[in-house]
Structure formats: structure tokens, C-alpha cells
Design an enzyme around this catalytic site. Structure first.
Site, PDB file in Angstrom:
ATOM      1  N   ASP A   1      14.254 -11.627  19.830  1.00  0.00           N
ATOM      2  CA  ASP A   1      14.954 -12.010  18.604  1.00  0.00           C
ATOM      3  C   ASP A   1      16.197 -11.167  18.350  1.00  0.00           C
ATOM      4  OD1 ASP A   1      13.228 -14.039  18.091  1.00  0.00           O
ATOM      5  OD2 ASP A   1      12.165 -13.069  16.443  1.00  0.00           O
TER       6      ASP A   1
ATOM      7  N   ASN B   1      22.396   2.898   7.779  1.00  0.00           N
ATOM      8  CA  ASN B   1      21.043   2.616   8.267  1.00  0.00           C
ATOM      9  C   ASN B   1      21.024   2.100   9.699  1.00  0.00           C
ATOM     10  OD1 ASN B   1      19.265   3.472   6.323  1.00  0.00           O
ATOM     11  ND2 ASN B   1      18.920   1.465   5.412  1.00  0.00           N
TER      12      ASN B   1
ATOM     13  N   ASP C   1      17.471   2.293  -3.152  1.00  0.00           N
ATOM     14  CA  ASP C   1      18.090   2.713  -1.898  1.00  0.00           C
ATOM     15  C   ASP C   1      19.398   1.974  -1.637  1.00  0.00           C
ATOM     16  OD1 ASP C   1      15.868   4.267  -1.653  1.00  0.00           O
ATOM     17  OD2 ASP C   1      14.906   3.061  -0.099  1.00  0.00           O
ATOM     18  N   GLY C   2      19.515   0.739  -2.132  1.00  0.00           N
ATOM     19  CA  GLY C   2      20.728  -0.041  -1.912  1.00  0.00           C
ATOM     20  C   GLY C   2      21.959   0.587  -2.527  1.00  0.00           C
TER      21      GLY C   2
ATOM     22  N   THR D   1      13.288   4.444   9.127  1.00  0.00           N
ATOM     23  CA  THR D   1      12.229   4.082   8.182  1.00  0.00           C
ATOM     24  C   THR D   1      12.565   2.806   7.421  1.00  0.00           C
ATOM     25  OG1 THR D   1      13.224   5.653   6.607  1.00  0.00           O
ATOM     26  CG2 THR D   1      11.336   6.427   7.872  1.00  0.00           C
ATOM     27  N   ALA D   2      13.564   2.074   7.896  1.00  0.00           N
ATOM     28  CA  ALA D   2      13.941   0.809   7.256  1.00  0.00           C
ATOM     29  C   ALA D   2      13.515  -0.354   8.148  1.00  0.00           C
ATOM     30  CB  ALA D   2      15.441   0.808   6.967  1.00  0.00           C
ATOM     31  N   TYR D   3      14.458  -1.193   8.562  1.00  0.00           N
ATOM     32  CA  TYR D   3      14.150  -2.358   9.394  1.00  0.00           C
ATOM     33  C   TYR D   3      13.463  -1.931  10.698  1.00  0.00           C
ATOM     34  CZ  TYR D   3      15.096  -7.011  11.466  1.00  0.00           C
ATOM     35  OH  TYR D   3      14.987  -8.251  12.024  1.00  0.00           O
ATOM     36  N   ALA D   4      13.903  -0.805  11.260  1.00  0.00           N
ATOM     37  CA  ALA D   4      13.391  -0.364  12.558  1.00  0.00           C
ATOM     38  C   ALA D   4      11.882  -0.097  12.526  1.00  0.00           C
ATOM     39  CB  ALA D   4      14.142   0.886  13.025  1.00  0.00           C
TER      40      ALA D   4
END
Length: 452
Positions: A314, A284, A191-192, A325-328
Site C-alpha cells: 500500500d 512527523n 498534537d496537530g 509513534t504516529a502513523y508508523a
């Protein structure tokens, strides 16, 4: 003029609308014959004039049984009872495109291709040499590759790489501008690689085809084993597209010229700031956090110019549907299909149990500032890169970008996404409930039958 079909107002060919930010308030999506950036006049490669790709619906789509109307349930001109209706103002209307109608169309055969390879990976190197050799010799395309690829120790020790280097064009990320030079992008990695490809195009982006050679592969639906057939299909225009929304993010310093511009949509990238790290399109998410400070983040969140809340925790994640669908999602957000026009706002470990993630419409303007009562500064990162500190008086201004990432689908928009959820995230994976022997009808049904 448009005509009603099955009670739904349909746009005529002359009513085609390009995706744009209308009146700085709403994002309009195309339901007409094509989608193209008219401001992109194309360019010349080896003396041949050509324009970028368009996204179109063809008459063949209807013949093959594709949907011919929008999935959006509410009609733009619907009425509410005998007296009420929506004000008929086309400048503020929002039309959702049918996913089945987004097809790739080449105005001219693509001549140039950018190949992005995962670094320090032996499998990706083997695929890279096969693909580039085939594109040059069989497809007669001009291939662009980042110079850093050939500086990698794995590549310098490969005779094939050294031979290919003489036949391709190289570029450097912080020096060369690829705008209007690339017709097609192929990613080999995880993905990167797709996030990196997005960062190289800070305006209109060519169609991108991503092969899964990484760890997760949520955004890379293609397998490399039959790459020739798959790439040929795309080059011939036989491909569906998923337009992945991006965010326009501008970091405005206190008392700067950009801070005085009322709307982020009005802030433009000047020619002198092409490589600016404070004005970027984000694939993203934008993350604002407390960095290494031991204190809570204390940041003010504005939506459409109004202070909606102060975030104490934080940090905060502002993500695209793709980024949901990543960090979130790890921070508790819902997973949103990439075709949904939305922005996801997710707190990171908030110091309040009632602070839940929210989804707002695409096109709204979001502003984040360090609160006057904050004990510390905050840190901003864009797609995990370009990390920088912001202080009181600075602001991070975000909205939906005008230019999406046209991602080529392996099957279609729905199948690719749900397969990624199942295979990569193991969505709703559990042992099935066992059947109960001898149970032929439910207890409620049996009691109804007995009473009758």
C-alpha cells in the site's frame, strides 16, 4: 586541546560544534557550550536588536547533579585490540548529546510570541483569551496570531476577542513569512497544533511550548491550569528542551533543475520559493502510497544512492523519531525516542511477510521513485498535508533536516516521553499477575537446595 576524563575524551570549550550536515554525509550534534544557528543574524523588534535563543549547559547544571558527560557508550577515539582503531577524522565523527544537558538560554529577553490555537474549540478559545491578555498586559510582549483565528465564528462572537484583536499582530499562512520575527511559540490544542507550528518555520524555529487541549496530547505535555507559573519559568530560561528532528523533503520532477543536483543536502530554498510545496521540512513523516488506485504501489527505495528494495504494497512511511509513534507505529514500526538520531522506514501493508520496518542513521539520503514496472502513479503527503501525485521519472528525496523543533519539556526528556506512552497509548497496560499463595521460593532454587 581536549583532555581524557575517566578514559573518555571530552571536548574543550573551543571544540564546540554547531549542528550541521558535515561533508554531506553525517549529522554532527553539539556537546559544547551552546547550540545556535550562526546564519541567523537576529532581527529588530520595536528598534531593539536581538538574536534567537540558544541551547546551553550552565555551571548550575553540574552543581544540581546533572550528568556531565555524553550518554553515548562508544568513545569516538576507541581502539580495537592492540592494532585497530577508528580513523581520526573529526569531519565524520558523530557525537550524541546528553539529554540532560539541553537547556534553554535566552541571549536577550524574548519580545515576541506566536500563539497557535486549536480552531473551533470553546475550551481552547477561553484559554486563548486568558493567555493573550496576560502576555500583553503582564509580560508586555508582542503577540502574533493567525488571522484565521479571528475569522472563526466562535471568536467573532466574543467581545474579548474583538478587544484583543486591536492589540495583537496577525499573519496569514501563505502570505507572511515569520522568519526572524518570533522569539517564542505557545500552542493551545492537540498534537496537530505543534505540527502546524513546525510548518510555519521552514528554517530555524523558536522554542515551542505546547499545552494539551486536544484529544490525545502525545506531544503536548503541559496542563493549562497553572499556565502563568509555567510560562514564566520558560521566559526566565528555566526549562529543558527536547530537540525533535525534522526531515528535509524535496519532490523533484522529471528533468527539473533540482533533479540534476546530486545530493539533497545541496538543494536550497530560493527566495522565490519560500512557500514552495515541493521543498519542505517535515515534523512527523513523509508518506508515499497508491492513492485511489486498485493496484499495489510499486516504488523503488534508494539509500545513499543504492537501490535497496522495491516496495510492493500500500505504500511506504519515512518518519522522524517523533513520527515513529504516529502513523508508523500503527503500521508496525518500533517506537523510537525523539532524541535518537535516526530515520524510520516502515512499509504499509507490504505484499511480503518478511518486509519489516528498519531504522537507519540520521543524515543518510533516501530517494523514492515510481518503479518502471509500476502499473500506476503514487501519491506523496507531508505530515498529512500538501498531497501531490508523482509519476515515473519523478523522485522524492529525503534526509535529516538541519533545523530541529526545540520543544520545551514539562519535566524532562525521559519522563515526558514515557508518561505519554503510558497515558496516551496505554503502553504495556495489562492486569498484573496474581501472587501464588504459599510460594516462597522458585522451584529451581528449591531443587538446588535439596541437592546440596
Amino acid at each position: 586541546m581536549s583532555s581524557p576524563v575517566n578514559g573518555i575524551r571530552r571536548k574543550s570549550n573551543s571544540e564546540s560544534e554547531s549542528m550541521d550536515l558535515v561533508n554531506d554525509k553525517m549529522v554532527t550534534f553539539n556537546l559544547g557550550e551552546n547550540f545556535t544557528d550562526e546564519s541567523d543574524g537576529g532581527s529588530q523588534v520595536n528598534g531593539v536588536k536581538r538574536r534567537n535563543a540558544r541551547f546551553s549547559r550552565t555551571s548550575q547544571d553540574t552543581e544540581k547533579g546533572r550528568r556531565t558527560k555524553s550518554l553515548y557508550g562508544v568513545m569516538p577515539n576507541c581502539k580495537f585490540g592492540p592494532c585497530g582503531s577508528i580513523l581520526d577524522d573529526s569531519a565524520t565523527s558523530l557525537t550524541i548529546p546528553d539529554p540532560g544537558s539541553q537547556k534553554l538560554n535566552w541571549n536577550k529577553p524574548p519580545l515576541t510570541v506566536l500563539v497557535i490555537k486549536k480552531m473551533h474549540d470553546e475550551n481552547a478559545l477561553s484559554a486563548f483569551t486568558q493567555l493573550v491578555k496576560w502576555l500583553i498586559q503582564d509580560k508586555h510582549m508582542v503577540v502574533y496570531v493567525e488571522k484565521a483565528v479571528f475569522d472563526d465564528a466562535m471568536c467573532t462572537g466574543s467581545r474579548m476577542c474583538r478587544e484583543l484583536q486591536k492589540q495583537i499582530k496577525t499573519f496569514e499562512e501563505d502570505k507572511d513569512d515569520l522568519t526572524n520575527k518570533i522569539d517564542f511559540v505557545i500552542c493551545l490544542g492537540g498534537d496537530g497544533t505543534l505540527l502546524y507550528a513546525s510548518s510555519l518555520f521552514q528554517a530555524s524555529m523558536p522554542p515551542v511550548m505546547a499545552f494539551n487541549m486536544g484529544s490525545l496530547g502525545f506531544l503536548t505535555p503541559f496542563s493549562f491550569h497553572n499556565y502563568k507559573e509555567q510560562v514564566t519559568q520558560v521566559l526566565e530560561g528555566n526549562a529543558g528542551l527536547l530537540l525533535r528532528y525534522r526531515l528535509k523533503c524535496v519532490i523533484c520532477r522529471k528533468d527539473s533543475h533540482m533533479a540534476k543536483i546530486p545530493h539533497v543536502k545541496q538543494i536550497q530554498r530560493s527566495h522565490s520559493t519560500v512557500q514552495s510545496k515541493t521543498h519542505l521540512l517535515v515534523f512527523n513523516e513523509v508518506v508515499v502510497d497508491r492513492g485511489q488506485s486498485p493496484y499495489l504501489s510499486n516504488i523503488d527505495l534508494y539509500v545513499e544512492g543504492k537501490l535497496v528494495t522495491t516496495v510492493q504494497g500500500d505504500g511506504l512511511i519515512i518518519s522522524t523519531p517523533t513520527g515513529s509513534t504516529a502513523y508508523a507505529v500503527a503500521a508496525g514500526a518500533s517506537m523510537v525516542h525523539p532524541n535518537v538520531p535516526a530515520i524510520v522506514i516502515t512499509p504499509i501493508c507490504p505484499h511480503s511477510l518478511s518486509f519489516r520496518p528498519v531504522v537507519v542513521p540520521a543524515g543518510v539520503e533516501i530517494k523514492i521513485m515510481v518503479s518502471p514496472e509500476a502499473r500506476n502513479s503514487a501519491w506523496v503527503s507531508l505530515d498529512g498535508r500538501n498531497r501531490q501525485e508523482i509519476f515515473q521519472g519523478d523522485s522524492v528525496r529525503i534526509t535529516t533536516a538541519q533545523y530541529p523543533v526545540p520543544s520545551v519539556c514539562a519535566k524532562d526528556q525521559m519522563d515526558d516521553w514515557f508518561e505519554s506512552l503510558a497515558e496516551c497509548l496505554h503502553w504495556n497496560v495489562r492486569k498484573p499477575q496474581k501472587a501464588m499463595p504459599g510460594l516462597t521460593e522458585s522451584p529451581s532454587t528449591a531443587s538446588i537446595n535439596d541437592s546440596s
